[in-house]
Design a protein around this motif. Structure first.
Motif, PDB file in Angstrom:
ATOM      1  N   ILE A 233       0.967  -1.176   0.164  1.00 60.61           N
ATOM      2  CA  ILE A 233      -0.132   0.042   0.039  1.00 60.61           C
ATOM      3  C   ILE A 233       0.907   1.070   0.043  1.00 60.61           C
ATOM      4  O   ILE A 233       1.720   1.431   1.019  1.00 60.61           O
TER       5      ILE A 233
ATOM      6  N   GLN B  49       1.582  -3.112  -6.113  1.00 55.30           N
ATOM      7  CA  GLN B  49       0.771  -2.006  -5.484  1.00 55.30           C
ATOM      8  C   GLN B  49      -0.696  -2.650  -5.465  1.00 55.30           C
ATOM      9  O   GLN B  49      -1.317  -2.745  -6.246  1.00 55.30           O
TER      10      GLN B  49
ATOM     11  N   HIS C  11      -3.130  -1.421  -3.172  1.00 53.58           N
ATOM     12  CA  HIS C  11      -3.786  -0.203  -3.018  1.00 53.58           C
ATOM     13  C   HIS C  11      -3.265   0.932  -3.096  1.00 53.58           C
ATOM     14  O   HIS C  11      -1.837   1.026  -2.678  1.00 53.58           O
ATOM     15  N   SER C  12      -3.717   2.002  -3.241  1.00 56.19           N
ATOM     16  CA  SER C  12      -3.067   3.326  -3.228  1.00 56.19           C
ATOM     17  C   SER C  12      -3.744   4.360  -2.428  1.00 56.19           C
ATOM     18  O   SER C  12      -4.987   4.443  -2.410  1.00 56.19           O
TER      19      SER C  12
ATOM     20  N   ILE D  28      -3.588   4.626   4.838  1.00 58.49           N
ATOM     21  CA  ILE D  28      -2.614   3.553   4.745  1.00 58.49           C
ATOM     22  C   ILE D  28      -2.759   2.351   5.927  1.00 58.49           C
ATOM     23  O   ILE D  28      -2.827   1.358   5.805  1.00 58.49           O
TER      24      ILE D  28
ATOM     25  N   MET E 163      -5.936   0.407   5.985  1.00 53.77           N
ATOM     26  CA  MET E 163      -5.863  -0.753   5.323  1.00 53.77           C
ATOM     27  C   MET E 163      -5.223  -1.704   5.653  1.00 53.77           C
ATOM     28  O   MET E 163      -5.450  -2.972   5.701  1.00 53.77           O
TER      29      MET E 163
END
Length: 307
Positions: free
Chosen positions: A202, A226, A228-229, A236, A239
């Motif tokens: 992430i 990657q 998730h962004s 961050i 998540m």
């Protein structure tokens, strides 16, 4: 319009000293002047003000009622000048003044706020105005004179060859690994970045944090996938806590995780990456006393974080 030029501070000081000393001779001795110079200055002052200031009293002179009235007002002027002199001395010694700081988001709570708090105790005459701003804006503000000091990552700072600014290294901020609480390696004796090559990562889609994460992983021998962004640490870490992936988090950000019990922060081993934080001032401004006090406070806080 009042004729302020007739109020000569030096001559008023002589009149004040005469009242204290009692004679022209004693006044001259106290001020390292000749008696004739004292008499001439007071004669000129009387002409400037348009009132008699002295009258003979035997071998001595006595201040007139007009002179006493003048000195009552002059005392307020002398008092204010004393305060101005004290303030100017404090400013020259770095004990007073305003310093405007532009800093990126994680630097504000981790570096700037503790430095401001320490300055408030050690140097209460120094006022710090903080402006959260990312590097591009911070250096525009610095170049325009809108801030006096800018904090950024070294990778975003102006080149050392830029003649406009002086760079001051502050901190090699270690990057820790954020893992979900139930991750198989969350309780391992030691972890290496390479252990997480197959993980979903992430990090931001672009910008310095994306570059830092990719560079750290590539230095460990793999290209991160990657999953998730996100750009903000709150998102961050949320998540990560939800088990959606792992992330590199700078120590400056991880010290304020908002009590997320579902996130485990692990220090990495010998391949631990860092991001470098620098301050920058306009060239020559590092010699300004108040700016120097702020830089010293930032260095002390950075040193504590580094330990």
């Amino acid at each position: 319009m009042a004729e302020y030029d007739k109020w000569d501070i030096k001559k008023l000081q002589i009149l004040r000293t005469l009242r204290e000393q009692g004679t022209v001779t004693a006044t001259a001795r106290a001020l390292l002047l000749t008696p004739s110079a004292v008499s001439q200055q007071l004669t000129n002052l009387a002409k400037q003000l348009g009132v008699p200031l002295l009258e003979a009293q035997g071998r001595r002179v006595r201040l007139t009622d007009a002179a006493e009235l003048v000195l009552r007002h002059a005392e307020a002027v002398f008092e204010q000048l004393e305060r101005a002199d004290a303030d100017l001395t404090a400013y020259l010694q770095g004990e007073a003044g305003e310093v405007r700081v532009g800093a990126f988001s994680t630097a504000v709570p981790a570096l700037v706020v503790p430095a401001v708090r320490a300055l408030g105790t050690a140097h209460p005459g120094i006022s710090v105005q903080v402006r959260e701003s990312e590097a591009a804006e911070a250096y525009e503000l610095l170049g325009a004179g809108s801030v006096d000091l800018a904090l950024s990552l070294a990778a975003q700072a102006p080149s050392a060859a830029d003649a406009r600014f002086t760079r001051v290294p502050l901190l090699a901020d270690p990057l820790d690994l954020a893992l979900p609480h139930g991750h198989p390696l969350a309780a391992a004796d030691r972890v290496r970045l390479a252990d997480f090559a197959a993980e979903s990562w992430i990090f931001g889609g672009s910008g310095p944090w994306s570059d830092i994460t990719r560079a750290a992983c590539e230095a460990a021998g793999f290209t991160p996938h990657q999953g998730h962004s996100a750009a903000g640490w709150t998102a961050i870490l949320a998540m990560v806590e939800a088990g959606m992936g792992v992330a590199l988090v700078p120590r400056m950000a991880s010290v304020r995780r908002d009590g997320r019990g579902g996130v485990v922060m692990r220090e990495l081993g010998e391949d631990r990456p860092h991001r470098h934080v620098v301050a920058a001032v306009r060239r020559g401004a590092e010699d300004a006393p108040a700016v120097g006090r702020v830089l010293d406070a930032l260095r002390r806080v950075a040193g504590e974080l580094g330990r």
